[in-house]
Design a protein around this motif. Sequence first.
Motif, PDB file in Angstrom:
ATOM      1  N   ARG A 183      12.420   5.594   3.551  1.00  0.00           N
ATOM      2  CA  ARG A 183      11.176   5.517   3.238  1.00  0.00           C
ATOM      3  C   ARG A 183      10.417   4.278   3.669  1.00  0.00           C
ATOM      4  O   ARG A 183       9.172   4.332   3.913  1.00  0.00           O
ATOM      5  CB  ARG A 183      10.619   5.801   1.799  1.00  0.00           C
ATOM      6  N   SER A 184      11.229   3.276   4.147  1.00  0.00           N
ATOM      7  CA  SER A 184      10.722   1.877   4.652  1.00  0.00           C
ATOM      8  C   SER A 184      10.593   2.159   6.056  1.00  0.00           C
ATOM      9  O   SER A 184       9.794   0.980   6.454  1.00  0.00           O
ATOM     10  CB  SER A 184      11.714   0.728   3.892  1.00  0.00           C
ATOM     11  N   LYS A 185      10.793   3.062   6.795  1.00  0.00           N
ATOM     12  CA  LYS A 185      10.843   3.014   8.103  1.00  0.00           C
ATOM     13  C   LYS A 185       9.447   2.647   8.835  1.00  0.00           C
ATOM     14  O   LYS A 185       9.405   2.055   9.963  1.00  0.00           O
ATOM     15  CB  LYS A 185      11.170   4.745   8.697  1.00  0.00           C
ATOM     16  N   SER A 186       8.481   3.175   7.994  1.00  0.00           N
ATOM     17  CA  SER A 186       7.058   3.122   8.727  1.00  0.00           C
ATOM     18  C   SER A 186       6.321   1.667   8.102  1.00  0.00           C
ATOM     19  O   SER A 186       5.087   1.449   8.682  1.00  0.00           O
ATOM     20  CB  SER A 186       6.254   4.175   8.642  1.00  0.00           C
ATOM     21  N   ALA A 187       7.179   1.046   7.423  1.00  0.00           N
ATOM     22  CA  ALA A 187       6.473  -0.210   6.751  1.00  0.00           C
ATOM     23  C   ALA A 187       6.312  -1.402   7.788  1.00  0.00           C
ATOM     24  O   ALA A 187       6.951  -1.826   8.527  1.00  0.00           O
ATOM     25  CB  ALA A 187       7.278  -0.894   5.633  1.00  0.00           C
ATOM     26  N   LYS A 188       5.114  -2.070   7.660  1.00  0.00           N
ATOM     27  CA  LYS A 188       4.580  -3.298   8.366  1.00  0.00           C
ATOM     28  C   LYS A 188       4.074  -4.347   7.593  1.00  0.00           C
ATOM     29  O   LYS A 188       3.236  -4.113   6.604  1.00  0.00           O
ATOM     30  CB  LYS A 188       3.767  -2.911   9.711  1.00  0.00           C
ATOM     31  N   LEU A 192       0.710  -1.324  -0.079  1.00  0.00           N
ATOM     32  CA  LEU A 192      -0.129  -0.031   0.145  1.00  0.00           C
ATOM     33  C   LEU A 192       0.932   1.583   0.034  1.00  0.00           C
ATOM     34  O   LEU A 192       1.992   1.040   0.337  1.00  0.00           O
ATOM     35  CB  LEU A 192      -0.845   0.148   1.225  1.00  0.00           C
ATOM     36  N   GLY A 193       0.365   2.582  -0.261  1.00  0.00           N
ATOM     37  CA  GLY A 193       0.867   3.712  -0.083  1.00  0.00           C
ATOM     38  C   GLY A 193       1.304   4.047  -1.528  1.00  0.00           C
ATOM     39  O   GLY A 193       0.965   3.383  -2.553  1.00  0.00           O
ATOM     40  N   HIS A 238       1.162   3.445   7.163  1.00  0.00           N
ATOM     41  CA  HIS A 238       0.907   4.150   8.475  1.00  0.00           C
ATOM     42  C   HIS A 238      -0.157   3.498   9.243  1.00  0.00           C
ATOM     43  O   HIS A 238      -0.859   2.431   8.950  1.00  0.00           O
ATOM     44  CB  HIS A 238       0.427   5.601   7.759  1.00  0.00           C
ATOM     45  N   SER A 239      -0.533   4.112  10.424  1.00  0.00           N
ATOM     46  CA  SER A 239      -1.196   3.361  11.368  1.00  0.00           C
ATOM     47  C   SER A 239      -2.730   3.182  10.995  1.00  0.00           C
ATOM     48  O   SER A 239      -3.278   2.098  11.413  1.00  0.00           O
ATOM     49  CB  SER A 239      -1.225   4.286  12.659  1.00  0.00           C
TER      50      SER A 239
END
Length: 313
Positions: A295-300, A99-100, A240-241
């Motif tokens: 940019r991968s920092k927030s990925a889950k 996503l994103g 994102h959350s």
Amino acid sequence: MKHYSVLKSEALRYLNLKANGIYVDATLGYGGHSSEILEKIPEGMLYAFDQDQEAIQYSKERLEKIGTNFELIHCNFVHMKEELLQRGITKVDGILFDLGVSSPQIDDESRGFSFMREEKLDMRMDQTKDFDARELLLTYSYERLCEVFFRYGEESRSRQIAKKIVDTRKEKPIETTMELVSIIEDAVGANYFYKKHPERNIFQAIRIEVNQELLVLEKVLPDAISLLKKEGRICVITFHSLEDRITKNIFKQYASVDEMVKGLPEIPFEYQPVIQIVTKKPIVPGDEELKENRRSKSAKLRVIERIKEDEED
């Protein structure tokens, strides 16, 4: 074209690819995940979706160097089930969602996604659609702007920012990204702006609303689960959350036994869980990936597996 596929090796490993399987890349982008999938399914078939015609053209050329056992579908993945049905596909072995916004979309100055450069406001993932960020800022009421900024941006100063936008557009339309950034700074004051960076939240909120991202995700995940064969898997990479919360809650719903029958010694078939959650905690990028791509920092990454047939044997 430079593009970095986040959590690529982890997603491919959890998909449990079979050489003759049928797989769906719901978010083709520039073909990073799809090219890896195609290499591992020489006797199978890949269906990939994207709203961005430029991404489809680029990926088509990339994938043709690997094989011909794929089809690229130019539409929002919310239509996945009906599009596959039109092609005679009712069950698949795995589905991947990344996503994103892709890096090339962010970096393309004509797309208006970035709050760090002067660009024309746009933020459409599908360039054939009429409604864009400029139109949103021009037509949404103060109340609706507040709702979008608070719900999708989780921004505590949503009211001040919405009011400043409404006041500004009385003089002239807001045309560019840096105009909007300046309005946000004026609305919240320099101290809050440089400490909290509300422009990140506001741009995220506008992008989500323009593309209806969360509503689409809420609709497509149940459809995706229904498309899975038994032992088929879905991998979802969120950034994102809000996306992660929706994904987590829908997966939990389909993996749970209905409270009505939970205490029974034998759960009736129709009330049994449809899926099991493979990743009890989301997978996140390792140190090496974070160094390569900030940019991968927030990925889950969350993964589920279907454990129930459509009908009892």
